[in-house]
Design a protein around this motif. Structure first.
Motif, PDB file in Angstrom:
ATOM      1  N   SER A   1     -32.268 -15.646  90.110  1.00 32.97           N
ATOM      2  CA  SER A   1     -33.728 -15.586  90.064  1.00 32.97           C
ATOM      3  C   SER A   1     -34.184 -15.683  88.621  1.00 32.97           C
ATOM      4  CB  SER A   1     -34.239 -14.284  90.688  1.00 32.97           C
ATOM      5  OG  SER A   1     -33.893 -13.162  89.888  1.00 32.97           O
ATOM      6  N   THR A   2     -35.430 -16.140  88.434  1.00 31.55           N
ATOM      7  CA  THR A   2     -35.970 -16.201  87.081  1.00 31.55           C
ATOM      8  C   THR A   2     -36.173 -14.797  86.523  1.00 31.55           C
ATOM      9  OG1 THR A   2     -38.233 -16.326  87.951  1.00 31.55           O
ATOM     10  CG2 THR A   2     -37.120 -18.414  87.497  1.00 31.55           C
ATOM     11  N   ARG A   3     -36.346 -13.821  87.385  1.00 36.24           N
ATOM     12  CA  ARG A   3     -36.574 -12.451  86.910  1.00 36.24           C
ATOM     13  C   ARG A   3     -35.283 -11.757  86.486  1.00 36.24           C
ATOM     14  NH1 ARG A   3     -40.104  -7.530  89.776  1.00 36.24           N
ATOM     15  NH2 ARG A   3     -39.742  -6.037  88.071  1.00 36.24           N
ATOM     16  N   PHE A   4     -34.207 -11.970  87.236  1.00 32.73           N
ATOM     17  CA  PHE A   4     -32.996 -11.175  87.008  1.00 32.73           C
ATOM     18  C   PHE A   4     -31.775 -11.991  86.588  1.00 32.73           C
ATOM     19  CE2 PHE A   4     -35.504  -8.675  90.131  1.00 32.73           C
ATOM     20  CZ  PHE A   4     -35.718  -7.549  89.360  1.00 32.73           C
TER      21      PHE A   4
ATOM     22  N   GLU B   1     -49.381 -18.808  90.397  1.00 33.25           N
ATOM     23  CA  GLU B   1     -48.202 -19.640  90.643  1.00 33.25           C
ATOM     24  C   GLU B   1     -46.985 -19.152  89.887  1.00 33.25           C
ATOM     25  OE1 GLU B   1     -48.385 -23.814  90.432  1.00 33.25           O
ATOM     26  OE2 GLU B   1     -49.414 -23.953  92.371  1.00 33.25           O
ATOM     27  N   ASP B   2     -47.185 -18.551  88.699  1.00 33.89           N
ATOM     28  CA  ASP B   2     -46.033 -18.112  87.916  1.00 33.89           C
ATOM     29  C   ASP B   2     -45.409 -16.831  88.462  1.00 33.89           C
ATOM     30  OD1 ASP B   2     -47.987 -16.283  87.196  1.00 33.89           O
ATOM     31  OD2 ASP B   2     -47.715 -16.541  85.037  1.00 33.89           O
ATOM     32  N   GLU B   3     -46.002 -16.259  89.519  1.00 41.91           N
ATOM     33  CA  GLU B   3     -45.428 -15.063  90.127  1.00 41.91           C
ATOM     34  C   GLU B   3     -44.330 -15.395  91.128  1.00 41.91           C
ATOM     35  OE1 GLU B   3     -48.476 -11.550  90.609  1.00 41.91           O
ATOM     36  OE2 GLU B   3     -49.438 -13.399  91.308  1.00 41.91           O
ATOM     37  N   ILE B   4     -44.232 -16.641  91.552  1.00 44.09           N
ATOM     38  CA  ILE B   4     -43.185 -17.054  92.483  1.00 44.09           C
ATOM     39  C   ILE B   4     -42.441 -18.257  91.919  1.00 44.09           C
ATOM     40  CG2 ILE B   4     -44.284 -16.119  94.554  1.00 44.09           C
ATOM     41  CD1 ILE B   4     -45.361 -18.934  95.129  1.00 44.09           C
ATOM     42  N   GLU B   5     -41.254 -18.497  92.432  1.00 43.12           N
ATOM     43  CA  GLU B   5     -40.391 -19.539  91.898  1.00 43.12           C
ATOM     44  C   GLU B   5     -40.675 -20.899  92.531  1.00 43.12           C
ATOM     45  OE1 GLU B   5     -36.299 -18.395  91.838  1.00 43.12           O
ATOM     46  OE2 GLU B   5     -36.733 -16.441  90.944  1.00 43.12           O
ATOM     47  N   ALA B   6     -40.116 -21.932  91.912  1.00 41.92           N
ATOM     48  CA  ALA B   6     -40.359 -23.310  92.354  1.00 41.92           C
ATOM     49  C   ALA B   6     -39.978 -23.502  93.819  1.00 41.92           C
ATOM     50  CB  ALA B   6     -39.577 -24.283  91.471  1.00 41.92           C
ATOM     51  N   ARG B   7     -38.867 -22.952  94.228  1.00 40.77           N
ATOM     52  CA  ARG B   7     -38.417 -23.100  95.616  1.00 40.77           C
ATOM     53  C   ARG B   7     -39.463 -22.561  96.591  1.00 40.77           C
ATOM     54  NH1 ARG B   7     -33.238 -23.373  97.949  1.00 40.77           N
ATOM     55  NH2 ARG B   7     -33.193 -22.671 100.117  1.00 40.77           N
ATOM     56  N   THR B   8     -39.997 -21.382  96.273  1.00 36.56           N
ATOM     57  CA  THR B   8     -41.007 -20.786  97.141  1.00 36.56           C
ATOM     58  C   THR B   8     -42.288 -21.611  97.133  1.00 36.56           C
ATOM     59  OG1 THR B   8     -40.072 -18.592  96.690  1.00 36.56           O
ATOM     60  CG2 THR B   8     -42.278 -18.662  97.642  1.00 36.56           C
ATOM     61  N   ARG B   9     -42.679 -22.126  95.976  1.00 39.04           N
ATOM     62  CA  ARG B   9     -43.892 -22.949  95.897  1.00 39.04           C
ATOM     63  C   ARG B   9     -43.752 -24.209  96.752  1.00 39.04           C
ATOM     64  NH1 ARG B   9     -43.544 -21.486  90.311  1.00 39.04           N
ATOM     65  NH2 ARG B   9     -42.867 -23.581  89.689  1.00 39.04           N
TER      66      ARG B   9
ATOM     67  N   VAL C   1     -33.291 -24.764  92.581  1.00 30.76           N
ATOM     68  CA  VAL C   1     -34.375 -25.744  92.472  1.00 30.76           C
ATOM     69  C   VAL C   1     -35.175 -25.394  91.223  1.00 30.76           C
ATOM     70  CG1 VAL C   1     -36.412 -26.714  93.588  1.00 30.76           C
ATOM     71  CG2 VAL C   1     -34.463 -25.984  94.974  1.00 30.76           C
ATOM     72  N   GLY C   2     -35.127 -26.270  90.235  1.00 30.05           N
ATOM     73  CA  GLY C   2     -35.694 -25.945  88.929  1.00 30.05           C
ATOM     74  C   GLY C   2     -37.180 -26.163  88.792  1.00 30.05           C
ATOM     75  N   ASP C   3     -37.762 -27.113  89.522  1.00 31.00           N
ATOM     76  CA  ASP C   3     -39.203 -27.359  89.397  1.00 31.00           C
ATOM     77  C   ASP C   3     -39.769 -27.736  90.760  1.00 31.00           C
ATOM     78  OD1 ASP C   3     -39.704 -30.487  89.583  1.00 31.00           O
ATOM     79  OD2 ASP C   3     -37.842 -30.195  88.457  1.00 31.00           O
ATOM     80  N   ASP C   4     -41.080 -27.610  90.882  1.00 31.32           N
ATOM     81  CA  ASP C   4     -41.683 -27.775  92.205  1.00 31.32           C
ATOM     82  C   ASP C   4     -42.123 -29.207  92.500  1.00 31.32           C
ATOM     83  OD1 ASP C   4     -43.924 -27.970  90.635  1.00 31.32           O
ATOM     84  OD2 ASP C   4     -44.832 -26.099  91.324  1.00 31.32           O
ATOM     85  N   THR C   5     -41.603 -30.173  91.722  1.00 31.18           N
ATOM     86  CA  THR C   5     -41.862 -31.573  92.077  1.00 31.18           C
ATOM     87  C   THR C   5     -40.932 -32.049  93.187  1.00 31.18           C
ATOM     88  OG1 THR C   5     -40.335 -32.385  90.372  1.00 31.18           O
ATOM     89  CG2 THR C   5     -42.656 -32.089  89.740  1.00 31.18           C
TER      90      THR C   5
ATOM     91  N   ASP D   1     -35.569 -32.123  99.759  1.00 33.25           N
ATOM     92  CA  ASP D   1     -34.617 -31.845  98.673  1.00 33.25           C
ATOM     93  C   ASP D   1     -34.095 -30.414  98.770  1.00 33.25           C
ATOM     94  OD1 ASP D   1     -34.991 -34.392  97.566  1.00 33.25           O
ATOM     95  OD2 ASP D   1     -36.702 -33.713  96.368  1.00 33.25           O
ATOM     96  N   VAL D   2     -34.984 -29.477  99.068  1.00 34.05           N
ATOM     97  CA  VAL D   2     -34.584 -28.074  99.208  1.00 34.05           C
ATOM     98  C   VAL D   2     -33.573 -27.924 100.338  1.00 34.05           C
ATOM     99  CG1 VAL D   2     -35.401 -25.762  99.844  1.00 34.05           C
ATOM    100  CG2 VAL D   2     -36.719 -27.160  98.235  1.00 34.05           C
ATOM    101  N   ILE D   3     -33.865 -28.543 101.475  1.00 34.14           N
ATOM    102  CA  ILE D   3     -32.954 -28.473 102.618  1.00 34.14           C
ATOM    103  C   ILE D   3     -31.616 -29.127 102.287  1.00 34.14           C
ATOM    104  CG2 ILE D   3     -32.595 -29.315 104.985  1.00 34.14           C
ATOM    105  CD1 ILE D   3     -35.647 -28.937 105.395  1.00 34.14           C
TER     106      ILE D   3
END
Length: 480
Positions: free
Chosen positions: A135-138, A336-344, A399-403, A408-410
């Protein structure tokens, strides 16, 4: 003077609890050893979310040893929608800040009642939605066998600490393979119970339309069975419950199963199974036949494209519902910065589905449960690879970015683990058993699924396999 650190690292939970009952070791001595072992390996693994050492010490001081077959043995709870009173519950995300529930989840309460001190929490990826515990947090939890490959997810931190022999068992939960995938990556045992077997409340009624459930990752099969005996049973107000079990799950580990009819599914198109995972499957098939079981091939009954489209409809809708609830509670919209790219990405594609689309997705997974129910009328168990690839680098799963697209995620997740989620959808119990190591020294799990409510049969076979091909002596590079 006893070497308590080695004692903890070389015995399973049941053996340690017997020492507590016989007054050969105290719960506080085991707790101190667990703390020392976790602190020794955590710098290399990054698996610990929060330390709860003082409250655990208070709990350990009052343990008699007769509370359960695991009384006095300390453990960790995964930081993912399982409240531990007073502990931060971040769920792998910035979104939850420093939220600290003032109550225990029912499963945690049952562990405490059984005399099991909880001395910390283990890391999870954001909302448990990745097969890499990162995770970006931990940051990223590393695999104790090799630090350049994933420990799996989303219970990868629990699996890494158990594999490193810091503790004999740790809580995990599983909504798409999150106990079994890291068990395979880390070379330990992981069983996902039948839907409704273990409590998920009181804060929530179900996770991901009933696909998510709680249990544990362990070194030994019998510890897993004993833990399920301790925690099994619906909590108050649960929306459903698993079938009643007349005998204990632990008793099932003491007797070999009768000759079993087992179907083998080795591919889940469009993804292909790596040769090393096929070699692991062949090794397991040979072992099963040597034990007298009948094994025969079967073609996958699942349309992967349709299946994962419906699964992510459920995930997206329930993630949106959770975020709506948080926004209402705090009165501030999501940033948006509270959640990660995958979640977005999931929210962008699946977060606005209609009620009818959500209902259709739930209908789909229930129909799949009927399909597998009919299959299980012909077979005792199903055998598949736990993973279609050996443990890969975290970069291949993250997944590094939400483009990126939902496709792609699947693709990233399910070319790695295409099968485990089937049995979250159907509610069947399933397990990953560590029976094979690659030439590169990486563990490769074998995956078994049983009929709804058939954990005892899975435990019976797992214990037979453990006796025939023991794995406890296989120790990773990072260990206690």
């Amino acid at each position: 003077m006893k070497d308590f650190l080695t004692l903890l690292a070389t015995n399973d939970g049941i053996a340690l609890a017997e020492l507590v009952r016989n007054r050969e070791v105290s719960p506080i001595e085991l707790l101190d050893a667990a703390v020392a072992n976790v602190e020794a390996v955590n710098p290399a693994l990054n698996a610990l979310a929060e330390r709860l050492y003082e409250s655990a010490r208070t709990a350990a001081a009052s343990i008699r040893g007769d509370e359960s077959l695991l009384a006095g043995v300390p453990t960790l709870v995964k930081d993912l929608f399982m409240p531990v009173r007073g502990a931060r519950m971040a769920n792998g995300s910035h979104l939850f800040g420093d939220y600290r529930p003032d109550f225990d989840g029912e499963l945690v309460a049952r562990l405490r009642l059984a005399g099991i001190p909880i001395f910390g929490t283990s890391l999870s990826p954001e909302f448990g939605s990745s097969y890499c515990t990162s995770s970006t947090r931990f940051g990223t939890t590393r695999n104790p066998w090799r630090d350049d490959v994933t420990s799996g997810g989303s219970s990868g931190a629990a699996a890494a600490l158990v594999a490193a022999r810091a503790i004999p068992f740790a809580h995990g939960n599983d909504g798409g393979g999150s106990i079994r995938v890291p068990a395979s990556c880390c070379g330990v045992f992981g069983l996902k119970p039948t839907r409704g077997r273990t409590p998920i409340g009181p804060a929530i009624g179900e996770g991901w339309a009933g696909m998510a459930t709680n249990h544990a990752i362990t070194v030994s099969v019998r510890d897993s069975a004993a833990l399920l005996d301790i925690t099994a049973g619906a909590d108050v107000g649960a929306p459903y419950a698993a079938p009643y079990q007349k005998e204990t799950f632990l008793s099932a580990t003491r007797q070999d199963p009768a000759r079993l009819r087992i179907a083998v599914i080795d591919q889940a198109p469009p993804w292909s199974t790596d040769p090393v995972c096929l070699a692991a499957l062949k090794h397991t098939t040979s072992l099963l036949e040597s034990l007298g079981h009948h094994v025969e091939p079967m073609t996958s009954p699942v349309d992967s494209a349709m299946f994962y489209d419906q699964v992510f409809t459920i995930i997206g809708a329930q993630t949106r519902s959770m975020i709506n609830a948080i926004e209402r509670e705090r009165g501030v919209p999501l940033r948006e910065d509270e959640i990660e790219a995958r979640t977005r990405i999931v929210l962008r594609t699946k977060g606005q589905v209609s009620g009818a689309e959500y209902a259709a997705a739930v209908d789909y997974i229930h129909a799949l449960g009927r399909t597998f129910g009919r299959i299980m009328e012909r077979y005792d168990l199903l055998l598949t690879p736990t993973l279609a690839l050996p443990p890969v680098s975290p970069a291949e799963l993250n997944v590094g970015d939400d483009t990126a697209s939902i496709a792609d995620v699947i693709e990233r997740s399910h070319r790695f683990s295409p099968i485990t989620t089937w049995f979250n959808a159907t509610g069947q119990p399933a397990m990953s058993v560590p029976l094979f190591w690659s030439e590169q020294g990486l563990p490769i799990g074998s995956h078994f699924a049983g009929s709804f409510g058939a954990e005892s049969l899975l435990f019976s076979l797992a214990a037979q396999l453990e006796r025939a091909a023991p794995w406890a002596s296989r120790i990773p590079a990072v260990h206690a």
